[in-house]
Scaffold this active site. Sequence first.
Site, short mmCIF file in Angstrom:
data_model
loop_
_atom_site.label_atom_id
_atom_site.label_comp_id
_atom_site.label_asym_id
_atom_site.label_seq_id
_atom_site.Cartn_x
_atom_site.Cartn_y
_atom_site.Cartn_z
N ARG A 99 -39.38 -58.38 -3.24
CA ARG A 99 -37.80 -58.05 -3.22
C ARG A 99 -37.40 -56.61 -2.68
NH1 ARG A 99 -36.79 -54.05 -6.95
NH2 ARG A 99 -38.03 -54.07 -8.98
N HIS B 264 -35.05 -59.02 3.99
CA HIS B 264 -33.94 -60.06 3.97
C HIS B 264 -34.10 -61.25 5.04
CE1 HIS B 264 -31.81 -56.39 2.40
NE2 HIS B 264 -31.19 -57.20 1.64
N LYS C 231 -35.91 -64.14 3.26
CA LYS C 231 -35.07 -64.91 2.46
C LYS C 231 -34.18 -66.06 3.27
CE LYS C 231 -35.37 -62.88 -1.84
NZ LYS C 231 -35.46 -63.20 -2.93
N GLN D 198 -27.52 -63.60 -3.90
CA GLN D 198 -27.04 -62.30 -4.79
C GLN D 198 -27.04 -60.96 -4.22
OE1 GLN D 198 -28.35 -61.67 -9.58
NE2 GLN D 198 -30.20 -61.00 -8.20
N VAL E 263 -28.19 -55.88 -7.97
CA VAL E 263 -27.74 -55.72 -9.32
C VAL E 263 -28.00 -54.49 -10.23
CG1 VAL E 263 -28.59 -56.95 -11.73
CG2 VAL E 263 -28.82 -58.07 -9.51
N ASN F 219 -28.44 -48.07 -9.80
CA ASN F 219 -29.48 -47.82 -10.82
C ASN F 219 -29.85 -46.24 -10.23
OD1 ASN F 219 -28.96 -50.09 -12.12
ND2 ASN F 219 -30.95 -50.91 -11.77
N THR G 115 -27.76 -39.79 -3.37
CA THR G 115 -28.22 -39.83 -2.11
C THR G 115 -27.62 -40.98 -1.17
OG1 THR G 115 -30.02 -41.50 -2.89
CG2 THR G 115 -30.52 -39.05 -2.72
N TYR H 229 -26.83 -42.86 1.89
CA TYR H 229 -27.27 -43.05 3.41
C TYR H 229 -26.36 -42.91 4.12
CZ TYR H 229 -31.75 -44.40 0.77
OH TYR H 229 -32.63 -44.22 -0.03
N ARG I 136 -31.97 -46.46 7.16
CA ARG I 136 -32.11 -47.72 7.79
C ARG I 136 -31.31 -48.06 9.02
NH1 ARG I 136 -31.52 -50.95 2.01
NH2 ARG I 136 -32.50 -49.50 0.85
N GLU J 222 -28.36 -50.00 10.03
CA GLU J 222 -27.58 -50.75 9.29
C GLU J 222 -25.96 -50.28 9.90
OE1 GLU J 222 -27.79 -50.41 4.90
OE2 GLU J 222 -27.55 -48.14 5.18
N1 USQ Z 1 -27.99 -46.84 -0.23
C1 USQ Z 1 -27.72 -45.59 -0.09
N2 USQ Z 1 -28.43 -44.80 -1.13
C2 USQ Z 1 -29.60 -44.95 -1.75
C3 USQ Z 1 -29.90 -46.45 -1.78
C4 USQ Z 1 -29.28 -47.35 -1.14
O1 USQ Z 1 -26.92 -45.32 0.38
O2 USQ Z 1 -30.19 -44.09 -2.27
C5 USQ Z 1 -27.59 -48.13 0.52
C6 USQ Z 1 -28.50 -48.66 1.51
O3 USQ Z 1 -28.28 -48.07 2.63
C7 USQ Z 1 -27.69 -49.88 1.73
C8 USQ Z 1 -26.98 -50.21 0.17
O4 USQ Z 1 -27.04 -48.82 -0.19
O5 USQ Z 1 -26.61 -49.92 2.36
C9 USQ Z 1 -27.90 -51.26 -0.82
O6 USQ Z 1 -29.36 -50.83 -0.83
P1 USQ Z 1 -30.03 -51.13 -2.05
O7 USQ Z 1 -31.28 -50.49 -1.87
O8 USQ Z 1 -29.24 -50.94 -3.30
O9 USQ Z 1 -30.19 -52.68 -1.75
P2 USQ Z 1 -30.94 -53.51 -0.78
O10 USQ Z 1 -31.96 -52.75 -0.12
O11 USQ Z 1 -30.11 -54.13 0.07
O12 USQ Z 1 -31.86 -54.62 -1.61
C10 USQ Z 1 -31.14 -54.88 -2.81
C11 USQ Z 1 -32.50 -55.66 -3.68
C12 USQ Z 1 -32.65 -56.76 -3.26
C13 USQ Z 1 -31.23 -57.80 -2.95
C14 USQ Z 1 -30.38 -57.10 -2.40
C15 USQ Z 1 -28.80 -57.60 -2.48
O13 USQ Z 1 -33.66 -54.93 -3.76
O14 USQ Z 1 -33.95 -57.57 -3.73
O15 USQ Z 1 -31.83 -58.81 -2.42
O16 USQ Z 1 -30.17 -55.69 -3.05
S1 USQ Z 1 -28.00 -57.34 -1.18
O17 USQ Z 1 -28.10 -56.20 -0.95
O18 USQ Z 1 -26.91 -58.13 -1.01
O19 USQ Z 1 -28.64 -57.70 0.22
#
Ligand code: USQ
Length: 386
Positions: free
Chosen positions: A104, A186, A189, A212, A215, A244, A257, A259, A330, A332
């Site tokens: 995940r 992603h 999925k 989802q 979380v 978290n 942090t 990004y 990343r 994005e």
């Molecule tokens: N981000 C930061 N700083 C950090 C960590 C993340 O700015 O220290 C940013 C990322 O660049 C991104 C966003 O926060 O734009 C979300 O990142 P994330 O690591 O919280 O989430 P993501 O990698 O998208 O994946 C998580 C779960 C995944 C789930 C997804 C839902 O690991 O299993 O499917 O969230 S979603 O984001 O809607 O696709």
Amino acid sequence: MVKALRCLILGGDGYLGWPTAMYLSKRGHEVMVVDNYLHRQLAAECNAPALYSVPDLPERCKLWQATNGIEIRHAIGDVQDYDFLSTITREFLPDTIIHYAEQRSAPFSMKGYQEAKLTLINNLSTTFNLIWVVMRDAPNAHIIKLGTMGEYGTPNIDIEEGWIDIEHKGRKEHFLYPRQGSSLYHTTKIHDTDLLWFYVRMAGLRVTDLMQGPVYGLLTEEIGNNFDLLPFFDYDDIFGTVVNRFVVQAVAGIPLTVYGKGGQTRGFLNILDTLQSIGLVVENPAKPGEMRILNQFTEQFSITEIAKMVQEASASWGIKTEISHLENPRKELEEHYYNASREGLSKLGLKPNFLTKEVLQQMIAVVQKYKDKIDTRSIMPRVRWS
Ligand code: USQ
């Protein structure tokens, strides 16, 4: 009182799998959890320790029974092993199968060839085996599949709930909403959704695909004060998710942090609302031949907004927190339009637990108990998309 259903949870050891097992068990359902400990193995290989260690599944099931007198059954094995999944399905005869048994992490899937291949093969073959086992051994079982809001990406139009009506040259059709993932994870999925939709059309399966968002949180009602029942809590750069992570960083005194510009907007939800949503979906199943897609989040925030909320909640506990903007590891969009629909779960009765200062303060208070265990070497991003 709801009708007791037999719920098989694939990936029952994980951050959401174990709390889901306890939640459904407490609601009177008969629960069996399955896991091959892949997450534990990958986290160890990536030097990505969770905030605290958690007991293995047999031990967790024993602790649960000792606390509540209710049995949660368990089986250790790999859902990629067709015979294993088929055997437990024939023995347990589930009404519902909840599929969390996937790799995940987006960063893990972008780490290199082996990690990408593991993610692709694990995620697609677990879904494929599940589909075939249901068709052969439990054709009436309701499949609940954990998808992700990230399947849609960040399009410059409103995000609908799974489907979109398109008018083209005077004719109309109802299609799956366009999907474009921003990591291989992603993208797997998206493939899962396509596979499920194909077999819903071919074999009349009953499927709910939950899109989802990220979380946050770790305490649930079922845990109460028994912290041995806590889920994994990852805060590292690979498996930790943003809210978290920020909470742990604040407690450790590390600048948050963000990004890049931090305008990345996502739909977030409290772990309590993951459980509530799963409960609603289990108890209101999709019909045979129905591919029900629900967007599972409760509110939208940008990453900068999240950082400011964590900063404010920390300040009220006397913790001074800085916000840093790191070069984005990343690929994005960092500033974009985002407006996603989320009506389906509300209609089923979801009552959101929003991200308030009190919720963050409570998370900070729990994380503070483990402050000495925080490994600051796993905070900064180690995986780059390019
Ligand atoms: N981000 C930061 N700083 C950090 C960590 C993340 O700015 O220290 C940013 C990322 O660049 C991104 C966003 O926060 O734009 C979300 O990142 P994330 O690591 O919280 O989430 P993501 O990698 O998208 O994946 C998580 C779960 C995944 C789930 C997804 C839902 O690991 O299993 O499917 O969230 S979603 O984001 O809607 O696709």
